[in-house]
Design an enzyme around this catalytic site. Structure first.
Site, PDB file in Angstrom:
ATOM      1  N   ASP A 134       0.843  -1.197   0.000  1.00 59.86           N
ATOM      2  CA  ASP A 134       0.000   0.000   0.000  1.00 59.86           C
ATOM      3  C   ASP A 134       0.876   1.245   0.000  1.00 59.86           C
ATOM      4  OD1 ASP A 134      -2.939   1.030   0.591  1.00 59.86           O
ATOM      5  OD2 ASP A 134      -1.590   2.187   1.883  1.00 59.86           O
ATOM      6  N   HIS A 137      -4.338  14.945  -8.811  1.00 55.47           N
ATOM      7  CA  HIS A 137      -4.512  13.523  -9.128  1.00 55.47           C
ATOM      8  C   HIS A 137      -3.536  13.029 -10.199  1.00 55.47           C
ATOM      9  CE1 HIS A 137      -8.047  12.701  -6.665  1.00 55.47           C
ATOM     10  NE2 HIS A 137      -8.434  13.927  -6.946  1.00 55.47           N
ATOM     11  N   GLU A 165      -4.540   2.380  -4.491  1.00 59.13           N
ATOM     12  CA  GLU A 165      -3.095   2.504  -4.293  1.00 59.13           C
ATOM     13  C   GLU A 165      -2.481   1.227  -3.765  1.00 59.13           C
ATOM     14  OE1 GLU A 165      -5.021   4.520  -0.630  1.00 59.13           O
ATOM     15  OE2 GLU A 165      -5.499   4.139  -2.725  1.00 59.13           O
TER      16      GLU A 165
END
Length: 306
Positions: A172, A185, A215
């Site tokens: 992650d 973004h 993610e």
């Protein structure tokens, strides 16, 4: 005729004979590698097998390490079985040495079917795009979640059957929302692509790397026990920590250097564990890595435990 009514058709360049030359491929129609393509070089004998380093590597427990060879010869190809344990079949008939023509299907292993295809470059490129779209997600180019789940099921079955080690890394990106909020973004997308590049350059060719969602990324390390999995996870973590990319700030006058870190949850296959159980264990390990402050590796060998 009025000027604006004249035929404005552009002059088109005619395709050359070179662009229409036929190329030869093996296309996987079923099995864990569904959709993958292998281009075959004319006159070169390519080995099909499970052994790392062969030209056509098939991840199927029923395929021998060096199972067969295929050699393109003019408008067809020659297929030769290499005394494989489970045999080689063409359109349902077991063969030792046979000629192939466009469209012939080769059955090997437990569930793998390959198709011998000869196509011009236009058709070949179309098939490559179809193949890539079915297996990969567009932003990072890694395998997508659907393909990973199919591979996880088949790899767990192979590990169970052949008593092989298997480790799972759930990765992650730390504070990813903060990257999006501070830089936008598009900068977040670049961070994901950077992590994907690090993963591709760090893991082995035979390992499975996928974007699991958002993610999160996942690595399925074949024939790797917990000790090796932990070493791999640390290599990934350190490589991401060292990597940076530049991004233009919101005011368009400032270029910033952005870096991210990752938290990694690690677990390993144990006999009788299902795909749901191994994913739950990796997810629990990842949660603990975040609790410890992120940018670290936590390993949990069991679904239940302290």
């Amino acid at each position: 005729m009025a000027r604006d009514e004249r035929d404005r058709t552009l002059n088109a360049q005619q395709p050359s004979g070179r662009a229409l030359l036929s190329r030869s491929f093996l296309l996987i129609l079923s099995g864990a590698q569904l959709g993958e393509m292998f281009e075959l070089e004319p006159g070169h004998s390519c080995v099909i097998g499970r052994k790392q380093g062969v030209e056509v590597m098939i991840r199927d427990g029923g395929v021998s390490r060096r199972h067969a060879t295929i050699t393109v010869e003019g408008a067809g190809a020659r297929l030769r079985d290499l005394e494989s344990q489970n045999g080689t079949f063409v359109d349902g008939v077991r063969v030792n040495d046979c000629s192939l023509v466009n469209g012939d299907r080769i059955h090997i292993g437990v569930s793998t079917v390959l198709k011998f295809v000869q196509a011009d470059e236009v058709e070949a490129e179309f098939q490559r795009k179809l193949s890539r779209g079915a297996l990969h997600e567009p932003l990072t180019g890694l395998y997508n979640r659907l393909h990973f789940m199919e591979r996880l099921t088949s790899e767990l079955a192979a590990a169970q059957r052949h008593k092989r080690a298997l480790s799972l890394l759930l990765i992650d990106v730390d504070h990813f929302k903060g990257v999006n909020d501070e830089h936008g973004h598009l900068a977040g997308d670049e961070a994901l692509k950077m992590v994907a590049r690090v993963l591709q350059s760090t893991v082995r060719k035979e390992d499975v790397v996928a974007r699991y969602g958002g993610e999160e990324f996942v690595v399925l390390a074949r024939e790797t026990a917990m000790t090796g999995g932990r070493a791999l996870a640390e290599r990934v973590r350190k490589a991401v920590e060292r990597s940076r990319y530049t991004w233009q700030g919101h005011d368009l006058n400032l270029t910033v250097s952005i870096g991210v870190t990752v938290s990694i949850g690690l677990t390993q296959f144990e006999p009788g564990r299902s795909d749901r159980e191994i994913l739950e264990a990796a997810d629990k390990a990842l949660y603990r890595a975040k609790q410890k402050g992120r940018n670290c590796v936590v390993a949990l060998p069991l679904v239940t435990g302290a």
